[in-house]
Write an enzyme that holds these catalytic residues in place. Structure first.
Site, mmCIF file in Angstrom:
data_model
loop_
_atom_site.group_PDB
_atom_site.id
_atom_site.type_symbol
_atom_site.label_atom_id
_atom_site.label_comp_id
_atom_site.label_asym_id
_atom_site.label_seq_id
_atom_site.Cartn_x
_atom_site.Cartn_y
_atom_site.Cartn_z
ATOM 1 N N SER B 12 37.094 44.345 34.438
ATOM 2 C CA SER B 12 37.145 43.089 35.178
ATOM 3 C C SER B 12 38.507 42.443 34.973
ATOM 4 C CB SER B 12 36.049 42.158 34.672
ATOM 5 O OG SER B 12 36.096 40.945 35.364
ATOM 6 N N CYS B 13 39.001 41.772 35.999
ATOM 7 C CA CYS B 13 40.264 41.041 35.863
ATOM 8 C C CYS B 13 40.174 39.743 36.657
ATOM 9 C CB CYS B 13 41.447 41.887 36.343
ATOM 10 S SG CYS B 13 41.371 42.321 38.088
ATOM 11 N N PRO B 14 41.076 38.797 36.406
ATOM 12 C CA PRO B 14 40.919 37.459 36.991
ATOM 13 C C PRO B 14 40.851 37.444 38.522
ATOM 14 C CG PRO B 14 42.591 37.428 35.282
ATOM 15 C CD PRO B 14 42.218 38.863 35.495
#
Lengths: 149, 465
Positions: B12-14
């Site tokens: 997951s990333c922003p």
């Protein structure tokens, strides 16, 4: 939904002029502005820089993927640029970047669009995909490679 | 073969556009090279994709979380977790997988910690389940409430034109009775059941829930039958949703054809064969029991009739008591009818009083619902109490039964009599209808106060009130 809905030859720059990170981001965003995809350059540049401040998008292996989600973006699009000299992009592997993908999407984006972009990101991990982009001789070649995703 | 390692991972990333997927691809690529099984869940802008199943997690030797966002560890209790930045997975997935497997080998999860966490997890789950059933009930009640209020007030206004005004067709009073009684109140139980089921099974639950609720009405099972129908429909629909898998090109048929049809059929048949007969038996059984009690101690009879009126507010028990009282009018016995009407007025009145006196024990919605409950109470529309009773049956029903029982007993003791089978306070001023008017009013007031005090005792204070 095809890759060529996001990118076409006008969004491809085979030889980037910039020598450092800040200017290459601006140079890539200029491509979007010229093609009418970005309506407010300042806003998008600022968003891109903010994202870099959170963590570099120079993902290593010579690839950088600056990306922006903003209302100043009219449609989801990808610009591709290449630097034969390599640019110090503050990459995670501390090596210069040669391949640049600028991804811009509006705040409210269709899932289908995002899925294609996810697919593009996945491909960037593969050595042969990157190699063929490095070896491409024209924007036409690049399009051919991307369309094969 | 069996010593092939298995890893589950979350990336997951922003922004969720690029890194999430690059990390996922890197991990899959590296795992393939290393002959390790891997499942990667991506939490990106498209939402969660390739969600890890419980089976995946159970079989995994180690967990990798490569994320720059907050990924919950809850699911991975008891597993070795290697948590890194998303970039680390993109950079060197091979090293990351090795590190995770080595960590797992060393058994860095202490057993007691894992166990404790598991116990906590289990507790949390149980609590969630409890709030789950409560949530379903509340969803149903909040959708039903406007029907009760609109219908109840329409009926109350019809009484203003005279107590039998609604019986003359073509009059405004008849129209109001049609709006309130025939339409709004007829929808009340189906709506309650439909939205309980909706809360459980989402949209496909609405049709089986409403159909089940409608059948509860037709079988005269009252709102308690409706609650049963709603839960039945919700869980049946949910069960079918999980068990039936259609080929991909037929999946569109699930929510519009397969689920509503099969679930409605199942719920309908259950209602008819499982709920219907006992309801009928209760009603006839109680009626003949009451017939036998005509000569019993008057106060005791009033007590029983009162409690019955409040028990299910329109269900079989209430109907049995009411039918008994109306039947006696024909024999010129007027006292039980008086007890029955008084006992039917105190549930909404007592609840309305409680929402005024003990505000910290009711939700904001309930406090608002308390105002129209006054009007319904004085009009002998016992249904005004249903939203409160449906939301918290275990506490509310005994409370209102106590109040109604007191009222019923007092009314009988005072020798009050009533010659009209309905009408609430609107019939009281009509000469000759009520005997011992003053004491009769006192009985109603006393029951109202007892009901409110009972609610004060049984209902806990709400947090954040």
């Amino acid at each position: 939904m095809e890759v060529n809905e996001f990118i076409n030859q006008d969004l491809i720059k085979m030889e980037l002029q910039s020598k450092d990170k800040d200017s290459v981001i601006e140079e890539m965003i200029d491509i979007m502005v010229e093609n009418g995809i970005v309506s407010d350059k300042e806003e998008v540049v600022q968003k891109a820089m903010e994202r870099e401040a959170k963590g570099t998008t120079g993902v290593g292996r010579g690839v950088a993927i600056p990306h922006v989600k903003s209302n100043a973006v009219k449609k989801a699009a990808v610009a591709f640029g290449r630097s034969s000299e390599g640019i110090d992009y503050d990459s995670m592997d501390e090596k210069p970047s040669y391949l640049f993908f600028l991804i811009t999407v509006p705040e409210e984006s269709h899932n289908e669009h995002l899925k294609i972009l996810a697919q593009l990101s996945r491909n960037l991990v593969h050595d042969d995909f990157r190699d063929s982009l490095l070896e491409a001789e024209s924007a036409e070649d690049v399009m051919e490679i991307l369309e094969a995703i | 073969m069996s010593d092939k390692k298995k890893i589950v991972a979350v990336t997951s990333c922003p922004t969720g556009i690029a890194h999430t997927y690059m990390a996922s691809e890197s991990l899959e690529e590296a795992a393939k090279k290393m002959n390790v099984d891997i499942s990667v869940e991506t939490q990106g802008s498209v939402g969660v994709e390739n969600e890890l199943s419980e089976q995946d997690i159970k079989e995994a030797d180690a967990v990798i979380i490569a994320a720059d966002t907050n990924v919950s560890h809850e699911r991975f209790v008891g597993k070795y977790i290697e948590e890194v930045a998303v970039a680390d997975a993109i950079n060197d997935a091979e090293a990351l997988i090795n590190k995770a497997l080595e960590g797992a080998e060393k058994g860095e999860v202490k057993e007691d910690v894992a166990l404790e966490a598991q116990v906590e997890d289990e507790k949390a789950k149980r609590k969630q389940k409890r709030t789950g059933a409560y949530k379903h009930l509340m969803t149903g009640v909040s959708f039903m409430l406007p029907f009760v209020v609109a219908g109840g007030l329409a009926i109350a206004i019809s009484f203003v034109f005279g107590i039998d005004a609604a019986e003359e067709s073509g009059t405004l009073a008849a129209a109001l009775m049609q709006i309130g009684g025939d339409a709004a109140f007829a929808l009340m139980v189906p709506i309650l059941a439909g939205y309980i089921s909706f809360s459980i099974a989402d949209r496909p639950g609405i049709a089986p829930g409403m159909i089940g609720g409608m059948m509860a009405s037709q079988l005269e099972a009252g709102f308690l039958g409706g609650i049963i129908a709603g839960f039945l429909a919700g869980y049946v629909t949910q069960f079918l949703k999980e068990k039936i898998s259609l080929p991909k090109n037929l999946e569109g048929l699930m929510p519009i054809l397969v689920l509503p049809f099969l679930a409605s059929l199942a719920v309908g048949l259950l209602m008819i064969y499982l709920i219907g007969p006992p309801v009928q038996a209760i009603m006839t059984g109680l009626e003949s029991w009451l017939q036998g009690m005509t000569d019993a101690n008057a106060a005791l009879l009033g007590l029983i009739l009162g409690a019955m009126m409040a028990f299910d507010m329109g269900g079989p028990v209430n109907k049995a008591a009411y039918t008994f009282g109306v039947g006696l009018l024909g024999s010129n016995i007027f006292a039980p009818m008086a007890a029955i009407m008084a006992a039917g007025m105190t549930p909404p009145l007592g609840l309305a009083l409680a929402t005024v006196l003990f505000k910290d024990r009711f939700t904001r919605q309930e406090i608002e619902a308390g105002k129209p409950a006054w009007v319904m109470g004085i009009s002998f529309i016992t249904e005004g109490a249903i939203p409160f009773a449906a939301a918290d049956p275990i506490r509310v029903i005994p409370s209102i039964m106590t109040g109604s029982a007191v009222t019923g007993a007092l009314s009988m003791l005072f020798g009050a009599g009533l010659r009209a089978p309905h009408g609430g306070i609107f019939v009281l001023p009509i000469p000759g209808v009520v005997t011992n008017l003053g004491l009769y009013a006192l009985a109603i007031v006393a029951g109202t106060i007892v009901t409110a005090l009972m609610l004060r005792i049984t209902k806990p204070k709400l947090k954040n009130a």
